[in-house]
Write a protein that holds these residues in place. Structure first.
Motif, PDB file in Angstrom:
ATOM      1  N   ALA A  23       0.824  -1.221   0.000  1.00 47.14           N
ATOM      2  CA  ALA A  23       0.000   0.000   0.000  1.00 47.14           C
ATOM      3  C   ALA A  23       0.860   1.274   0.000  1.00 47.14           C
ATOM      4  O   ALA A  23       0.579   2.204  -0.748  1.00 47.14           O
ATOM      5  CB  ALA A  23      -0.952   0.000   1.198  1.00 47.14           C
ATOM      6  N   GLU A  97       6.510 -12.317   5.099  1.00 45.99           N
ATOM      7  CA  GLU A  97       6.467 -10.919   4.640  1.00 45.99           C
ATOM      8  C   GLU A  97       5.998 -10.852   3.194  1.00 45.99           C
ATOM      9  O   GLU A  97       5.154 -10.046   2.836  1.00 45.99           O
ATOM     10  CB  GLU A  97       7.848 -10.244   4.732  1.00 45.99           C
ATOM     11  N   THR A 100       2.387 -11.943   2.791  1.00 47.67           N
ATOM     12  CA  THR A 100       1.516 -10.894   3.315  1.00 47.67           C
ATOM     13  C   THR A 100       1.371  -9.773   2.281  1.00 47.67           C
ATOM     14  O   THR A 100       0.263  -9.307   2.011  1.00 47.67           O
ATOM     15  CB  THR A 100       2.099 -10.343   4.641  1.00 47.67           C
ATOM     16  N   LEU A 103      -0.909 -10.786  -0.413  1.00 50.39           N
ATOM     17  CA  LEU A 103      -2.322 -10.752  -0.013  1.00 50.39           C
ATOM     18  C   LEU A 103      -2.840  -9.311  -0.115  1.00 50.39           C
ATOM     19  O   LEU A 103      -3.971  -9.076  -0.548  1.00 50.39           O
ATOM     20  CB  LEU A 103      -2.490 -11.290   1.411  1.00 50.39           C
ATOM     21  N   GLU A 104      -1.976  -8.383   0.246  1.00 58.63           N
ATOM     22  CA  GLU A 104      -2.315  -6.963   0.102  1.00 58.63           C
ATOM     23  C   GLU A 104      -2.556  -6.618  -1.372  1.00 58.63           C
ATOM     24  O   GLU A 104      -3.495  -5.886  -1.700  1.00 58.63           O
ATOM     25  CB  GLU A 104      -1.116  -6.155   0.609  1.00 58.63           C
ATOM     26  N   LYS A 106      -3.563  -8.654  -3.633  1.00 55.97           N
ATOM     27  CA  LYS A 106      -4.866  -9.241  -3.999  1.00 55.97           C
ATOM     28  C   LYS A 106      -6.024  -8.341  -3.580  1.00 55.97           C
ATOM     29  O   LYS A 106      -7.015  -8.222  -4.284  1.00 55.97           O
ATOM     30  CB  LYS A 106      -5.019 -10.626  -3.345  1.00 55.97           C
ATOM     31  N   ALA A 107      -5.870  -7.722  -2.397  1.00 55.11           N
ATOM     32  CA  ALA A 107      -6.935  -6.849  -1.902  1.00 55.11           C
ATOM     33  C   ALA A 107      -7.037  -5.553  -2.713  1.00 55.11           C
ATOM     34  O   ALA A 107      -8.040  -4.851  -2.657  1.00 55.11           O
ATOM     35  CB  ALA A 107      -6.708  -6.528  -0.416  1.00 55.11           C
ATOM     36  N   GLN A 108      -5.988  -5.225  -3.464  1.00 60.39           N
ATOM     37  CA  GLN A 108      -6.022  -4.037  -4.319  1.00 60.39           C
ATOM     38  C   GLN A 108      -6.573  -4.352  -5.705  1.00 60.39           C
ATOM     39  O   GLN A 108      -6.918  -3.445  -6.463  1.00 60.39           O
ATOM     40  CB  GLN A 108      -4.601  -3.466  -4.490  1.00 60.39           C
ATOM     41  N   ALA A 109      -6.629  -5.636  -6.029  1.00 64.94           N
ATOM     42  CA  ALA A 109      -6.967  -6.038  -7.397  1.00 64.94           C
ATOM     43  C   ALA A 109      -8.264  -5.424  -7.942  1.00 64.94           C
ATOM     44  O   ALA A 109      -8.294  -4.978  -9.090  1.00 64.94           O
ATOM     45  CB  ALA A 109      -6.995  -7.558  -7.502  1.00 64.94           C
ATOM     46  N   THR A 165      -4.116 -17.656   2.392  1.00 61.76           N
ATOM     47  CA  THR A 165      -4.770 -16.550   3.108  1.00 61.76           C
ATOM     48  C   THR A 165      -4.791 -16.825   4.610  1.00 61.76           C
ATOM     49  O   THR A 165      -4.450 -15.953   5.415  1.00 61.76           O
ATOM     50  CB  THR A 165      -6.216 -16.350   2.612  1.00 61.76           C
ATOM     51  N   VAL A 168      -1.502 -16.269   6.420  1.00 57.07           N
ATOM     52  CA  VAL A 168      -1.208 -14.869   6.739  1.00 57.07           C
ATOM     53  C   VAL A 168      -2.177 -14.331   7.793  1.00 57.07           C
ATOM     54  O   VAL A 168      -1.769 -13.780   8.820  1.00 57.07           O
ATOM     55  CB  VAL A 168      -1.288 -13.982   5.470  1.00 57.07           C
TER      56      VAL A 168
END
Lengths: 199, 199
Positions: A23, A97, A100, A103-104, A106-109, A165, A168
């Motif tokens: 991020a 790390e 993680t 995964l971040e 992926k959450a922005q995708a 997922t 993490v």
């Protein structure tokens, strides 16, 4: 254009991502990690987005090489080796790390079409690889020929994603989940045992 | 202390989270969403962290109510209803924005013990609920008594988590994954059919 600095920058991106997450990652962070000026990063990549797309491409090449070359003579061994590759803990695989940070990503995708398109490539590559291994195993008679290999491949892809997922988010042992996946294969997909030990 | 403003603030947190995501969410965003001053938020919650912990508690209560009261007379129906509750698309369930924000929260968990502790509660609640349904179904003879219900519960929890991640990351239809889960139950857990249709 020289490839060497690009590779250096992509490796620095990996380290910066592990350290800072996705991020808040800036080109300056990557420049600092690469021990370069920000201008020299810009010389190769116009924007953070362009650099990150190149980074995902670079990861994808490594990912493909990893999943294409899983060891094992038989389909069953290959599936086990694939799970081990994707879910093992330890020094040989990217640490928490990096997982993680991914995964971040992926959450922005949903907010970044380019990133989502790349993630879809990763997902499809895994799904396709599992489908191929299952189809091979059915052909050689190793797996039960009544399994719906496309559905099973989708299920296994989903479970692998979930294992990562949970690894993490809730600090679940991915190795334990790896063993669980292997047990699924042994119990449900292997011809002789399926009828005898129906889970 | 009056509960009403707290509920209002928590509802505003939900909306702000959907709109802005988790990483950049500020108390000011929540105040704006709640049509309150930042000071009045601080009156109830000292820090963003404290507010967010309360928000996760609030979500947890709703989640528990949801998973405890799944409909269905039989274990099989309850499991199906649980999957539908957690994986259905549509107006009745939180939309992509919220799921995306929650994935972001999961990606922050390794860096925030308080958040991770809450996520572990969600995970354990789901795992426990599935274990209970499976144990009931085995007891009534609805599910095959040779299934290892703890292992199957772990697997299903992992697959549900993966379905939600894939739904966000690769824009996969969670409804299709929901059907896949139901097929897994029908194929592997139901006594009579297992031997006949071994997947």
């Amino acid at each position: 254009m020289d490839e060497e600095p690009r590779t250096e920058i992509l490796n620095a991106t990996y380290r910066a991502l592990c350290e800072r997450g996705y991020a808040d990652l800036t080109l300056q962070d990557i420049a600092t990690e690469a021990e370069r000026s920000k201008a020299s990063i810009h010389y190769h990549y116009d924007t953070k987005e362009e650099l990150f797309t190149a980074f995902l491409d670079h990861l994808y090449d490594r990912y493909m090489a990893q999943i294409e070359t899983v060891s094992g003579e038989t389909a069953r061994e290959q599936l086990r080796s694939l799970f081990d590759t994707l879910l093992a803990d330890g020094d040989a695989v990217p640490g928490t790390e990096f997982r993680t940070a991914m995964l971040e990503v992926k959450a922005q995708a949903p907010y970044n079409e380019g990133v989502q398109a790349k993630l879809i490539q990763f997902d499809e590559a895994l799904l396709g690889r599992i489908q191929d291994i299952l189809a091979d195993g059915i052909e050689t008679g190793e797996f039960d020929d009544s399994i719906e290999h496309e559905l099973v491949a989708e299920f296994l892809t989903t479970a692998i994603t979930g294992a990562r997922t949970r690894g993490v988010a809730v600090d679940c042992s991915v190795e334990r989940l790896d063993e669980m996946m292997i047990e699924y294969v042994e119990t449900h997909l292997i011809g002789e045992t399926t009828a005898e030990v129906p889970y």
